[in-house]
Structures are given as C-alpha cells and as structure tokens.
Design a protein around this motif. Structure first.
Motif, short mmCIF file in Angstrom:
data_model
loop_
_atom_site.label_atom_id
_atom_site.label_comp_id
_atom_site.label_asym_id
_atom_site.label_seq_id
_atom_site.Cartn_x
_atom_site.Cartn_y
_atom_site.Cartn_z
N UNK A 1 0.81 -1.22 0.00
CA UNK A 1 0.00 0.00 0.00
C UNK A 1 0.85 1.27 0.00
N UNK A 2 2.11 1.16 -0.38
CA UNK A 2 2.95 2.34 -0.53
C UNK A 2 2.60 3.06 -1.83
N UNK A 3 2.81 4.36 -1.85
CA UNK A 3 2.49 5.18 -3.02
C UNK A 3 3.76 5.46 -3.82
N UNK A 4 3.71 5.12 -5.11
CA UNK A 4 4.83 5.40 -6.02
C UNK A 4 4.34 6.34 -7.11
N UNK A 5 4.98 7.49 -7.23
CA UNK A 5 4.53 8.50 -8.18
C UNK A 5 4.71 8.04 -9.62
N UNK A 6 3.62 8.09 -10.41
CA UNK A 6 3.68 7.79 -11.83
C UNK A 6 3.95 9.03 -12.66
N UNK A 7 3.49 10.17 -12.15
CA UNK A 7 3.69 11.41 -12.88
C UNK A 7 2.74 12.49 -12.42
N UNK A 8 3.01 13.71 -12.84
CA UNK A 8 2.19 14.88 -12.51
C UNK A 8 1.83 15.58 -13.81
N UNK A 9 0.58 16.00 -13.91
CA UNK A 9 0.11 16.68 -15.11
C UNK A 9 -0.77 17.86 -14.71
N UNK A 10 -0.69 18.95 -15.44
CA UNK A 10 -1.58 20.08 -15.20
C UNK A 10 -2.99 19.75 -15.67
N UNK A 11 -3.97 20.36 -14.98
CA UNK A 11 -5.37 20.16 -15.35
C UNK A 11 -5.93 21.47 -15.91
N UNK A 12 -6.67 22.23 -15.10
CA UNK A 12 -7.24 23.49 -15.57
C UNK A 12 -6.37 24.65 -15.09
N UNK A 13 -6.45 25.82 -15.72
CA UNK A 13 -5.56 26.93 -15.38
C UNK A 13 -6.00 27.71 -14.14
N UNK A 14 -6.32 26.99 -13.06
CA UNK A 14 -6.70 27.60 -11.78
C UNK A 14 -6.66 26.48 -10.74
#
Length: 353
Positions: free
Chosen positions: A81-94
């Motif tokens: 149940x450890x969290x491993x980052x897959x990636x970060x992406x922007x969503x909306x401009x706010x």
C-alpha cells in the motif's frame, strides 16, 4: 477480510506530508498509519481506482507566470500500500477543489472553485494522466457575497457513464455534460437553476433509483431531483433543510453520500458540526432521521466504509485536525458514538481502496 485501506487528502505545504495511507480494523475500530506522501501543495481531494490500484491527488502548482494552476499526481498503490509517483500533469488553469474518474478510468474530471471551470484529462493505459483535453468555463453569479462569479465545486459521473453533473456554487446551477470519451470532451447539454443563494456544492446519485441529490452550501439545504438517464435532465422533487430548526449560528454544508443499499442519505454541516441523516422514501423523497455531532469542527468530506453494510462513517474534521469514525446502524441509518479518532493535519477528503 476485516481490514480496510483508506487514504486522506489534506491541506499541506509541499514540504510536509499531505496524503496519508491508513489501515482500519473493523473488529477493534483502530486506525493505523501505514505511510504518507510529501511533495504536493494542498493535495486536498483524491480519486481511487481500486481494480488498477491507482490513486490520483489534485494539488496546486505555479505556472510560468507565477499564477496558481491545477495539477494532478498519479500514484501506483504497491503491494504494501505504498504510493509510487507515476507522474504529474496540469489540469485546468486555476486551483482545483474536486476530482473524479469516469467509470472506465478513461478520463479524469476536475473542478475549480476559484476559476469557475471544469476540465477533462485523458488517463493513459499505464494509469498516468495525459495533458488536459477540454476545459469548460462557466458563467453567471447570484445573490450571496460569495457568488460574485461562477464557482464550480464538483463534477459527478452518473452510473451509466453517459453524463457528468457539475455543481456551480457561484451561479446557483447544475450543468449536465455529455461525456465524449473518444474525443476527450465535455459537451454541455442542459442546465438546472436552483433557488438564489443556494450554493450547490456536491452531488450524489442514488444507486438504484433514477434520482439524485445536491447539498447546498450556502442555504443549508439538500435538493432531491428526478434524473432522466437518457438526457441527463433534472427535475425537482423536494428541498429539505440540513439543520435543526433551533440552530441559529452560521453554517456551511459540505459533502453528501448515500448508503450502498440506497435507504439512507448523509450530509455534513460545518458550523453546526454535524452529520444529518435522512431516510430515502419510495420515489426518492427524504425524511429526517437525526443529526449527529462529528465530535470535532468543520467536517468537510466524509466517507462510508466499503464493507457490504457500510458499518462505519469516517468524518474529516479540518479544524480539529482529525478523522473521527462512527459506527453506523444499517437498519436505522443512525450513527453511534465515535469508535476511533485519527490525527491528521487539516484533513479534507477520505477515500477507500
């Protein structure tokens, strides 16, 4: 199996833990911390896809111009149940306040209170999030000082994965969007107006009836609607108060959930600091059952446990920095005394695996 894994999203600086991984033992009522993740600014709201063991956390980041923007972090949930980052992406401009996956995990939907908009990002086969595919800006305002502009607060997908309903607190409306997953688009199809000053915040569909409910933050009510599953249209059935008649203080409603059997509906009051419980009658109308103190202050999101009877309710109390667990009577819908309390800094959201 008597243990459940759940996650907490919170207000947190990027240099401190903001996403908590916890274990709940249904036999003893005890909560244990399994781990946490730091590095995200205000990872307040979460979405979990259990079959693929993926977790998505919205948070804030600065754009090239220094302005705050919405972003989402995708995680793999490991065997321990450890969290491993897959990636970060922007969503909306706010900055965003809510996130939900469509029922096929093809798209991730976000809402921005400060930006008055909703957006869609595609989800890649490996569980990571692709670039933003569509953004829809709302229009309008209403009578309350907080309603000087549109303020999209949530977007909720129906059980057929055909439409998504966006609650706009600032414009006192619910906008129905058709999900076009192939094109990566949100297509507006209809809008329903609520009473001026209502402030619709979160929406819940009934698990079996063609009805849905919105909790209104500003006037402390819940509105019940008949839902046309073919068109996404809403028509009002009833509006009920979330507060006792005797209460005279300030209050702002937050979250809403329905028991898995569809018999009871729950809503959170911030100010009265309670969970209101209603019985769902034939046809979808609501009858008050009780108000239960959350044994803390400022309950935001809450969750029902994933066991078949949803035997527990977990309330995230932001201002007392805790998640309080209550036993739930599946026959009456009533909540008992707290069975456990877990300390977490400014918790906002609880999601189960």
């Amino acid at each position: 199996m008597t243990k459940d894994i759940f996650f907490i999203g919170s207000y947190a600086n990027a240099d401190s833990s903001g996403v908590y991984v916890c274990e709940f033992d249904r036999r003893t009522g005890e909560i244990g911390l399994l781990g946490s993740y730091a590095g995200l600014q205000n990872p307040t709201f979460l979405a979990v896809h259990a079959p693929s063991r993926r977790l998505y956390a919205i948070h804030e980041r600065a754009g090239e111009d220094g302005a705050k923007r919405g972003a989402v972090a995708a995680f793999d949930i490991g065997a321990a149940h450890e969290l491993s980052l897959l990636g970060i992406e922007e969503t909306v401009p706010a900055p965003t306040c809510h996130v939900e996956l469509d029922r096929t995990r093809a798209a991730l939907l976000t809402s921005s209170y400060h930006g008055g908009m909703v957006g869609m990002n595609r989800v890649e086969p490996d569980g990571s999030v692709g670039p933003v595919a569509d953004v829809r800006r709302h229009e309008g305002s209403s009578v309350h000082p907080a309603q000087d502009r549109p303020r999209a607060h949530s977007i909720t997908v129906d059980r057929n994965n055909r439409f998504a309903l966006a609650c706009d607190l600032g414009a006192d409306k619910i906008v129905t969007y058709r999900l076009d997953l192939a094109a990566g688009a949100l297509e507006p199809v209809s809008t329903v107006a609520l009473a001026p000053g209502s402030g619709p915040r979160h929406f819940a569909f009934h698990p079996t009836l063609s009805v849905g409910y919105v909790i209104n933050e500003l006037n402390a009510t819940i509105a019940a609607f008949a839902y046309d599953e073919a068109t996404g249209a809403l028509s009002t059935i009833q509006t009920v108060p979330t507060l006792p008649v005797s209460f005279e203080g300030e209050n702002a409603c937050a979250d809403i959930h329905i028991s898995p059997d569809g018999r009871f509906l729950y809503g959170s009051n911030r100010g009265h600091d309670s969970i209101v419980v209603f019985r769902v009658e034939d046809g979808g109308a609501l009858t008050l059952v009780e108000h239960t103190s959350v044994a803390g202050r400022h309950p935001r999101n809450f969750a029902l446990s994933p066991d078949p009877d949803a035997a527990f309710l977990f309330a995230a109390n932001r201002d007392t920095n805790d998640v309080v667990v209550f036993r739930r009577d599946a026959d009456t819908g009533r909540l008992g005394e707290p069975v456990s309390r877990f300390e977490a800094s400014k918790p906002v959201c609880v999601k189960f695996l």
